[in-house]
Design an enzyme around this catalytic site. Structure first.
Site, PDB file in Angstrom:
ATOM      1  N   GLU A  36      53.382  68.110 -24.755  1.00  0.00           N
ATOM      2  CA  GLU A  36      51.956  67.878 -24.537  1.00  0.00           C
ATOM      3  C   GLU A  36      51.518  68.616 -23.278  1.00  0.00           C
ATOM      4  O   GLU A  36      52.170  68.505 -22.234  1.00  0.00           O
ATOM      5  CB  GLU A  36      51.684  66.382 -24.403  1.00  0.00           C
ATOM      6  CG  GLU A  36      50.319  65.996 -23.871  1.00  0.00           C
ATOM      7  CD  GLU A  36      49.175  66.568 -24.692  1.00  0.00           C
ATOM      8  OE1 GLU A  36      48.201  67.043 -24.084  1.00  0.00           O
ATOM      9  OE2 GLU A  36      49.261  66.559 -25.943  1.00  0.00           O
ATOM     10  N   GLN A  37      50.429  69.365 -23.374  1.00  0.00           N
ATOM     11  CA  GLN A  37      49.994  70.170 -22.238  1.00  0.00           C
ATOM     12  C   GLN A  37      49.408  69.331 -21.100  1.00  0.00           C
ATOM     13  O   GLN A  37      49.483  69.716 -19.935  1.00  0.00           O
ATOM     14  CB  GLN A  37      48.980  71.211 -22.682  1.00  0.00           C
ATOM     15  CG  GLN A  37      47.663  70.648 -23.176  1.00  0.00           C
ATOM     16  CD  GLN A  37      46.693  71.750 -23.595  1.00  0.00           C
ATOM     17  OE1 GLN A  37      47.050  72.927 -23.644  1.00  0.00           O
ATOM     18  NE2 GLN A  37      45.464  71.374 -23.892  1.00  0.00           N
ATOM     19  N   ARG A 107      40.697  54.907 -29.374  1.00  0.00           N
ATOM     20  CA  ARG A 107      41.656  56.009 -29.447  1.00  0.00           C
ATOM     21  C   ARG A 107      42.780  55.896 -28.409  1.00  0.00           C
ATOM     22  O   ARG A 107      43.958  56.105 -28.741  1.00  0.00           O
ATOM     23  CB  ARG A 107      40.944  57.357 -29.320  1.00  0.00           C
ATOM     24  CG  ARG A 107      40.030  57.678 -30.504  1.00  0.00           C
ATOM     25  CD  ARG A 107      39.407  59.052 -30.373  1.00  0.00           C
ATOM     26  NE  ARG A 107      40.370  60.098 -30.632  1.00  0.00           N
ATOM     27  CZ  ARG A 107      40.449  60.777 -31.770  1.00  0.00           C
ATOM     28  NH1 ARG A 107      39.625  60.509 -32.773  1.00  0.00           N
ATOM     29  NH2 ARG A 107      41.344  61.726 -31.918  1.00  0.00           N
ATOM     30  N   TYR A 212      30.835  50.353 -34.884  1.00  0.00           N
ATOM     31  CA  TYR A 212      31.770  49.406 -35.491  1.00  0.00           C
ATOM     32  C   TYR A 212      32.691  48.849 -34.404  1.00  0.00           C
ATOM     33  O   TYR A 212      32.869  49.451 -33.352  1.00  0.00           O
ATOM     34  CB  TYR A 212      32.581  50.047 -36.623  1.00  0.00           C
ATOM     35  CG  TYR A 212      33.350  51.302 -36.267  1.00  0.00           C
ATOM     36  CD1 TYR A 212      34.625  51.238 -35.711  1.00  0.00           C
ATOM     37  CD2 TYR A 212      32.811  52.556 -36.512  1.00  0.00           C
ATOM     38  CE1 TYR A 212      35.339  52.390 -35.409  1.00  0.00           C
ATOM     39  CE2 TYR A 212      33.507  53.718 -36.211  1.00  0.00           C
ATOM     40  CZ  TYR A 212      34.770  53.626 -35.654  1.00  0.00           C
ATOM     41  OH  TYR A 212      35.463  54.761 -35.349  1.00  0.00           O
ATOM     42  N   ASP A 292      44.468  68.585 -37.289  1.00  0.00           N
ATOM     43  CA  ASP A 292      43.343  69.461 -37.012  1.00  0.00           C
ATOM     44  C   ASP A 292      43.742  70.925 -36.892  1.00  0.00           C
ATOM     45  O   ASP A 292      42.931  71.816 -37.186  1.00  0.00           O
ATOM     46  CB  ASP A 292      42.637  69.037 -35.721  1.00  0.00           C
ATOM     47  CG  ASP A 292      41.745  67.826 -35.911  1.00  0.00           C
ATOM     48  OD1 ASP A 292      41.498  67.451 -37.074  1.00  0.00           O
ATOM     49  OD2 ASP A 292      41.286  67.258 -34.900  1.00  0.00           O
TER      50      ASP A 292
END
Length: 403
Positions: A36-37, A107, A212, A292
């Site tokens: 992970e950067q 998230r 939501y 993605d």
């Protein structure tokens, strides 16, 4: 069959990369390292929906209960409403068997849940990929911090700005949707006691607003989608102006309840909505793409994260079939062939859903749009939520074995 000595590098420690690490470890038995950067694992503080099709995979991987404990299950179906809050249609938020129901996730909480399922010593933070070199014996990676290593295979889960994808092909230009999104979270304690604990969408004036519950209903996610000719670069978030968001949904034509909700917001972020045309290939040799990086899609179908989850377990099933490192390229090729059609359909479906909500293109006739929303509920449930990525992968494996 690959084993714990088969070294796989996953580039990207987001939701797709972490799910891939879990699946490749538990299903394929590979030794996975996540690069992970950023200096820490995390994500922009907004919400995401873990849909039934994604939950079915997480259930197989043994992490669904942890996800549900950290998230929020709504009281029932969501609703699509006109600008004044009149119900247009119910939204499908469960599969046909009623076994899985959409879960709203903050998230950062979902990143935390998934990262706890990955061995800490296999996650490398502060590693920005700069170079990929294919060798006869594997794939060599070089990072900005001077680290370099060689792996049997590489999975690019590094998002819309994928360095891995750029190493495989001529990257297509991103397509701007013509919309930006204001997003963030709201403390649920600020809302009226009778505020519905469901997903709500207000639609009008060529824009729409959605909210939501998250985090055991302690937070509410919100997203306001508005047309704009000043796109922010490809999904990068930036601090937004709450007064600008409020102005977009102001006036007597908008539901007073929605205006009250927006008045309670004290912070917002905005990002430009881009996607890509479907790619014609995701893999080359022992390098492949996921999430993605492979199929950037607009958020209107709520499937971006869920498709990355489906990718992860499909990839793991096919990699498990590789008898040795030399068969990894064939496993990646088959994974790509199985996943490309579904994700291409959903990329286009996400565009279509945005047009529906904002009464654009073929949906300019509001009565026709509303009828289409009502008719589409069961279709959405059967095509999206009932899909079983595990069963689909197993069926494809049997077909390839016969070949």
């Amino acid at each position: 069959m690959v084993n714990h000595t088969t070294r796989v590098a996953v580039i990207g420690g987001g939701l797709g990369g972490l799910t891939a690490a879990i699946a490749l470890t538990r299903i394929a038995g590979a030794h996975v390292t996540v690069f992970e950067q950023a200096r820490g694992l995390g994500d922009v503080g907004a919400g995401v929906t873990v849909a039934p099709n994604g939950q079915r995979v997480l259930d197989k991987l043994g992490v669904l209960e942890q996800v549900k404990r950290a998230g929020a299950t709504p009281d029932g179906h969501g609703v699509y409403q006109d600008a004044m809050g009149n119900v247009v249609a119910e939204a499908a938020w469960e599969d046909s068997a009623k076994r899985y129901q959409n879960v709203g996730m903050y998230r950062p909480d979902l990143v935390d849940v998934l990262s706890r399922e990955v061995a800490p010593d296999t996650i490398r933070l502060g590693h920005r990929l700069t170079s990929i070199q294919t060798l006869d014996t594997g794939v060599r990676l070089e990072f900005e911090n001077g680290v370099h290593d060689e792996f049997d295979a590489v999975v690019g889960a590094d998002g819309i700005h994928s360095v891995v994808r750029d190493s495989l092909m001529q990257t297509p230009d991103p397509v701007y949707s013509g919309f930006i999104a204001f997003r963030g979270v709201l403390d649920a304690a600020l809302l009226p006691d009778d505020w519905p604990m469901i997903s709500q969408v207000w639609m009008g004036e060529g824009k729409h607003f959605m909210c939501y519950p998250l985090q055991q209903r302690k937070l509410f996610n919100y997203v306001g989608f508005v047309p704009s000719d000043r796109p922010l670069k490809e999904t990068w978030s930036a601090p937004g102006d709450v007064s600008e968001l409020a102005a977009e949904f102001a006036g007597e034509k908008w539901d007073p309840k929605l205006r009250h909700f927006i008045q309670l917001i004290d912070q917002t972020f905005w990002w430009g909505l881009y996607d890509h045309e479907p790619l014609t290939n995701w893999s080359r040799g022992r390098v492949t793409l996921l999430g993605d990086a492979a199929h950037t899609m607009l958020p209107h179908a709520g499937q971006g994260v869920n498709q990355a989850i489906e990718d992860s377990i499909t990839l793991a099933f096919f990699l498990r079939e590789a008898e040795d490192a030399d068969e990894i390229a064939e496993a990646f090729k088959r994974y790509t062939a199985v996943r490309m059609q579904r994700t291409a359909i959903l990329q286009n479906s996400s565009r279509r859903s945005g047009s529906q909500f904002d009464a654009q293109n073929e949906f300019e006739d509001i009565e026709k749009r509303d009828a289409d929303l009502r008719a589409g509920r069961d279709f959405r449930r059967s095509v999206l939520f009932d899909f079983d990525a595990v069963a689909a992968a197993e069926k494809a494996l049997k077909r390839f074995r016969r070949i």
